[in-house]
Design an enzyme around this catalytic site. Structure first.
Site, PDB file in Angstrom:
ATOM      1  CD  GLU A  88      40.907  43.744  44.960  1.00  0.00           C
ATOM      2  OE1 GLU A  88      40.970  43.687  45.881  1.00  0.00           O
ATOM      3  OE2 GLU A  88      40.026  43.475  44.513  1.00  0.00           O
ATOM      4  CB  CYS A 101      41.717  39.794  34.882  1.00  0.00           C
ATOM      5  SG  CYS A 101      39.782  40.617  35.509  1.00  0.00           S
ATOM      6  CB  CYS A 108      32.047  49.728  39.867  1.00  0.00           C
ATOM      7  SG  CYS A 108      32.004  50.024  38.391  1.00  0.00           S
ATOM      8  CB  CYS A 112      26.495  44.772  39.273  1.00  0.00           C
ATOM      9  SG  CYS A 112      26.757  45.484  36.826  1.00  0.00           S
ATOM     10  CB  SER A 190      34.340  42.950  30.161  1.00  0.00           C
ATOM     11  OG  SER A 190      33.427  42.849  30.741  1.00  0.00           O
ATOM     12  CB  SER A 214      28.027  42.372  31.688  1.00  0.00           C
ATOM     13  OG  SER A 214      29.536  41.889  31.440  1.00  0.00           O
ATOM     14  CG  LEU A 215      22.015  40.681  27.474  1.00  0.00           C
ATOM     15  CD1 LEU A 215      22.297  42.572  27.554  1.00  0.00           C
ATOM     16  CD2 LEU A 215      22.059  39.595  26.726  1.00  0.00           C
TER      17      LEU A 215
END
Ligand code: SF4
Length: 350
Positions: A88, A101, A108, A112, A190, A214-215
């Protein structure tokens, strides 16, 4: 047996487009400036040349495209690739700038815990043309020229640093003056915090694109709870890579921080985050978590986000709260997962 698809024209660097001189420039114009979807439309090229191109090179990376429009104007594009896999992109036509984006992977591997894409697992890497093709397809779908899209974030499905070479090739195509001619200041990559990738990016002198990390947590225990693959790089390693990147490039770094209720929104974590950022020129984006069915997390309350924000600001941190768009279309950060709105939603936001 089904024949393998032809090689994808968009995978080529503009300098390698398969025509000489003037004809190459014409082909590039048709593809990247006019964004035409077929060789037949390239009427300034002789018919036999168009036929040769059509016999040797696939122009369209996608077999099918579906769109889901949000009430706030953002649009989720769901692409089906020739191997049947799907991924997407999200188009966000803000008043003053059109932003896209894009995804760098199907699914992935970072997993996360708060992200719908992570829950899908890893499918495969996208090729440079499948990344760049998302912009051309969105421009076609919106009835605009590709170059009208001026801002791009590699923040869709996937961890761009784990598909490094293809993402860099895509970035070079985006920035190339005869391709999309984007400004490097308007392209952001990112990462969930792959220190090796951050160091490699610092060495890409010809690119100069921006970096977001992305912390999501300032302490190891919490970070490993929400980013299971985070253990591969400690926060210390990530922060050191960020400092080295900044020393080399002089560029400000964005820190993404998804606000998860009771997990990473305690004020002691805001204190620790401020400490971690000392001496680094950065901007922190606090992102209220976007819900998706099956998620074990909920967003922090407005009050807690405000308190976290206030504390960071008091400590001199440059901070803002990012309001995601496209929630009703399953297009907001952390929601990308190929489902139709109303069912489970989908898209990421590494
Ligand atoms: S947030 Fe980004 S890195 Fe993490 S699982 Fe989702 S897409 Fe991957």
């Amino acid at each position: 047996m089904t024949a393998a698809p032809l090689p994808l024209l968009l995978d080529l660097h503009p300098d390698d487009f398969p025509l000489p001189g003037f004809r190459r420039r014409q082909l590039l114009e048709w593809v990247y400036q006019h964004g035409v979807g077929s060789y037949e439309q390239m009427h300034t090229l002789p018919a036999e040349l168009r036929a040769e191109l059509a016999a040797g090179w696939r122009l369209n990376p996608f077999d099918d495209i579906e769109t889901f429009r949000s009430d706030d104007g953002s649009v989720k594009y769901l692409f089906t690739l020739p191997d049947g896999r799907q991924m997407e992109a999200v188009y966000m036509p803000y008043l003053d700038r059109k932003t896209i984006c894009v995804s760098t992977m199907v699914g992935c591997p970072a997993r996360c815990a708060f992200c719908a894409t992570g829950a899908m697992g890893f499918g495969r890497n996208l090729t440079p043309g499948e990344i760049v093709g998302q912009i051309l397809a969105v421009a076609g779908g919106e009835g605009i020229e590709p170059r009208e899209i001026r801002n791009l974030v590699f923040m869709g499905m996937g961890e761009a640093m784990l598909n490094y070479d293809n993402t860099m090739q895509a970035a070079r195509i985006l920035l190339h003056p005869q391709a999309l001619g984007m400004s490097k200041r308007r392209v952001t990559l990112s990462t969930v915090g792959i220190a090796k990738g951050i160091r490699r990016l610092a060495e890409e002198d010809d690119l100069g694109i921006k970096l977001a990390i992305s912390l999501h947590a300032p302490d190891e225990e919490t970070r490993q709870q929400i980013i299971p693959t985070g253990g591969a790089n400690s926060i210390d390693e990530i922060m050191q890579a960020a400092r080295d990147y900044q020393a080399k490039t002089g560029r400000r770094i964005t820190m993404e921080y998804t606000m998860l209720r009771g997990i990473n929104d305690h004020l002691w974590q805001a204190e620790l985050l401020a400490e971690r950022l000392e001496g680094l020129v950065s901007h922190v984006n606090l992102i209220p978590m976007n819900p998706w069915p099956g998620s074990n997390f909920v967003s922090s309350t407005e009050e807690q986000i405000q308190a976290f924000y206030d504390l960071l600001e008091e400590r001199g941190v440059d901070v803002s709260v990012r309001r995601s768009r496209g929630k009703d279309a399953g297009a907001a950060c952390g929601q990308l997962a190929l489902k139709r709105p109303g069912a489970a939603q989908g898209h990421a936001g590494a």
